[in-house]
Design a protein around this motif. Structure first.
Motif, PDB file in Angstrom:
ATOM      1  N   ASP A  91     -71.836 -51.045  77.120  1.00 45.46           N
ATOM      2  CA  ASP A  91     -71.062 -50.369  77.372  1.00 45.46           C
ATOM      3  C   ASP A  91     -69.848 -49.786  76.451  1.00 45.46           C
ATOM      4  O   ASP A  91     -69.284 -49.337  75.993  1.00 45.46           O
ATOM      5  N   ALA A  92     -69.743 -50.823  74.846  1.00 48.44           N
ATOM      6  CA  ALA A  92     -70.109 -50.605  73.850  1.00 48.44           C
ATOM      7  C   ALA A  92     -70.054 -49.419  72.886  1.00 48.44           C
ATOM      8  O   ALA A  92     -69.380 -49.034  72.294  1.00 48.44           O
ATOM      9  N   PHE A  93     -71.839 -49.218  72.951  1.00 53.28           N
ATOM     10  CA  PHE A  93     -71.981 -48.394  72.714  1.00 53.28           C
ATOM     11  C   PHE A  93     -71.897 -46.764  73.237  1.00 53.28           C
ATOM     12  O   PHE A  93     -71.290 -46.167  72.037  1.00 53.28           O
ATOM     13  N   ALA A  94     -71.745 -46.902  74.370  1.00 52.78           N
ATOM     14  CA  ALA A  94     -70.503 -45.813  74.911  1.00 52.78           C
ATOM     15  C   ALA A  94     -69.189 -45.099  74.542  1.00 52.78           C
ATOM     16  O   ALA A  94     -68.650 -44.256  74.367  1.00 52.78           O
ATOM     17  N   ALA A  95     -68.792 -46.971  74.596  1.00 53.17           N
ATOM     18  CA  ALA A  95     -67.746 -46.772  73.990  1.00 53.17           C
ATOM     19  C   ALA A  95     -66.892 -46.392  72.194  1.00 53.17           C
ATOM     20  O   ALA A  95     -66.299 -45.233  72.497  1.00 53.17           O
ATOM     21  N   GLY A  96     -67.818 -46.492  71.522  1.00 51.10           N
ATOM     22  CA  GLY A  96     -68.031 -45.596  70.454  1.00 51.10           C
ATOM     23  C   GLY A  96     -68.179 -44.891  70.978  1.00 51.10           C
ATOM     24  O   GLY A  96     -67.676 -43.796  69.664  1.00 51.10           O
ATOM     25  N   TYR A  97     -69.336 -44.142  70.868  1.00 56.65           N
ATOM     26  CA  TYR A  97     -69.481 -42.542  70.920  1.00 56.65           C
ATOM     27  C   TYR A  97     -68.257 -42.021  71.697  1.00 56.65           C
ATOM     28  O   TYR A  97     -68.395 -40.748  71.581  1.00 56.65           O
ATOM     29  N   LEU A  98     -68.157 -42.262  72.926  1.00 62.43           N
ATOM     30  CA  LEU A  98     -66.485 -41.187  73.244  1.00 62.43           C
ATOM     31  C   LEU A  98     -65.321 -41.107  72.397  1.00 62.43           C
ATOM     32  O   LEU A  98     -65.047 -40.857  71.689  1.00 62.43           O
TER      33      LEU A  98
END
Length: 333
Positions: free
Chosen positions: A258-265
């Motif tokens: 979930d954090a990975f997706a947040a960083g990318y977005l």
């Protein structure tokens, strides 16, 4: 900062650290217990809000004390909850998260009120003025929440708003046909390596590049494959990037994706290059994995920049990331 809309689950995580996972019928005595706000989409939303993005959350909780607590915690984190509905019949979701000595997590959940979000409860106003709609794959598991998610995707498509979809580990087999039908409307697809192979199965063999190309050919514009300690792989029609992972000792992998997706977005909606956004994604996922629980509270501008600094990122790219984060890079003496 551009606003984003996020649709998905809201839940309470009860986390138990168990040194030895018991066999069925056995008993695992936890060394530590904690509880916190969870839900794949909620974790991503909290991080984005903490980084300064206005976040419009679309979801549902029970009309109970846990629901009150979740909504209060989301608002405190900066997430706008005016589009969250309350359900009279089902409780707020409670997850029991068992974390083993290796940091790997096993989850037991009753999804409760989340599943009962209806299509007619998705207010188009939640998407007004947003640069992106982010969707958690859990929202595609069951009706009526699945129809609510599809309604939001259709509303975003008609308004020209890009859509991202994050598929958590272990559910691809259940939602595969729904996802394949959605891919032409998906700007960015996040998923793990095993799930990518299942979704983009190739008669040409198991090569990951071929799997990613299959997903692109099916309709997704960008495919971001999370590979844990091996970093991440981004494929689009024009580009391929391999982004290295941070070297860490994992404590609890809950919420790392979930954090990975947040960083990318966060990087993409602020016009960072795909390579830079991938570096931010790896950094955010690593920070979450070094924290007990979802790790959402641990991912902020300072920790992201510190993690980026430890990853050996090329200096000009690190400078652009620092400028985006608004944190001055440390200069050597």
């Amino acid at each position: 900062m551009p606003a984003v809309a996020v649709l998905g689950d809201i839940n309470v995580d009860l986390t138990l650290q168990v040194p030895t996972y018991p066999p069925e019928g056995g008993e695992g005595i936890a060394e530590r217990q904690s509880h916190g706000l969870g839900g794949s989409a909620t974790n991503t939303a909290r991080i984005l809000a903490g980084l300064g993005l206005p976040v419009h959350f679309i979801g549902k909780t029970g009309k109970d004390s846990w629901g009150d607590w979740c909504l209060g915690a989301m608002r405190q984190a900066g997430v706008e909850t005016g589009w969250v509905r309350r359900d009279e019949a089902e409780p707020t979701q409670l997850n029991v998260v068992v974390v083993s000595a290796s940091g790997e997590r096993t989850m037991f959940a009753y999804r409760g009120a989340n599943v009962r979000l209806r299509a007619d409860e998705v207010d188009p106003a939640a998407l007004a003025g947003t640069a992106l709609l982010h969707l958690s794959g859990y929202a595609l598991l069951q009706a009526p929440q699945r129809e609510a998610a599809l309604r939001a995707v259709a509303q975003a498509a008609s308004a020209g708003i890009p859509v991202s979809l994050d598929i958590p580990a272990g559910i691809t087999g259940t939602i595969k046909e729904t996802v394949l039908a959605l891919l032409p409307t998906i700007d960015t697809l996040f998923l793990g390596e095993a799930d990518a192979r299942l979704l983009g199965a190739s008669t040409d063999g198991p090569a990951l590049d071929r799997v990613a190309r299959n997903l692109i050919e099916t309709g997704a514009r960008n495919v971001v494959i999370k590979r844990g300690a091996r970093g991440s792989l981004l494929h689009s029609r024009q580009h391929k990037f391999v982004s290295p992972a941070a070297r860490i000792e994992a404590v609890d992998t809950t919420g790392a994706g979930d954090a990975f997706a947040a960083g990318y977005l966060f990087g993409i909606v602020n016009d960072l290059s795909p390579a830079g956004a991938s570096a931010l994604a790896n950094a955010a996922g690593a920070i979450a994995a070094t924290t007990l629980g979802s790790g959402a509270d641990a991912v902020d501008r300072q920790t992201l920049l510190a993690m980026i600094g430890s990853m050996g990122i090329e200096s000009s790219q690190a400078g652009r990331i620092a400028a985006l984060l608004g944190v001055a890079p440390v200069r050597p003496d």
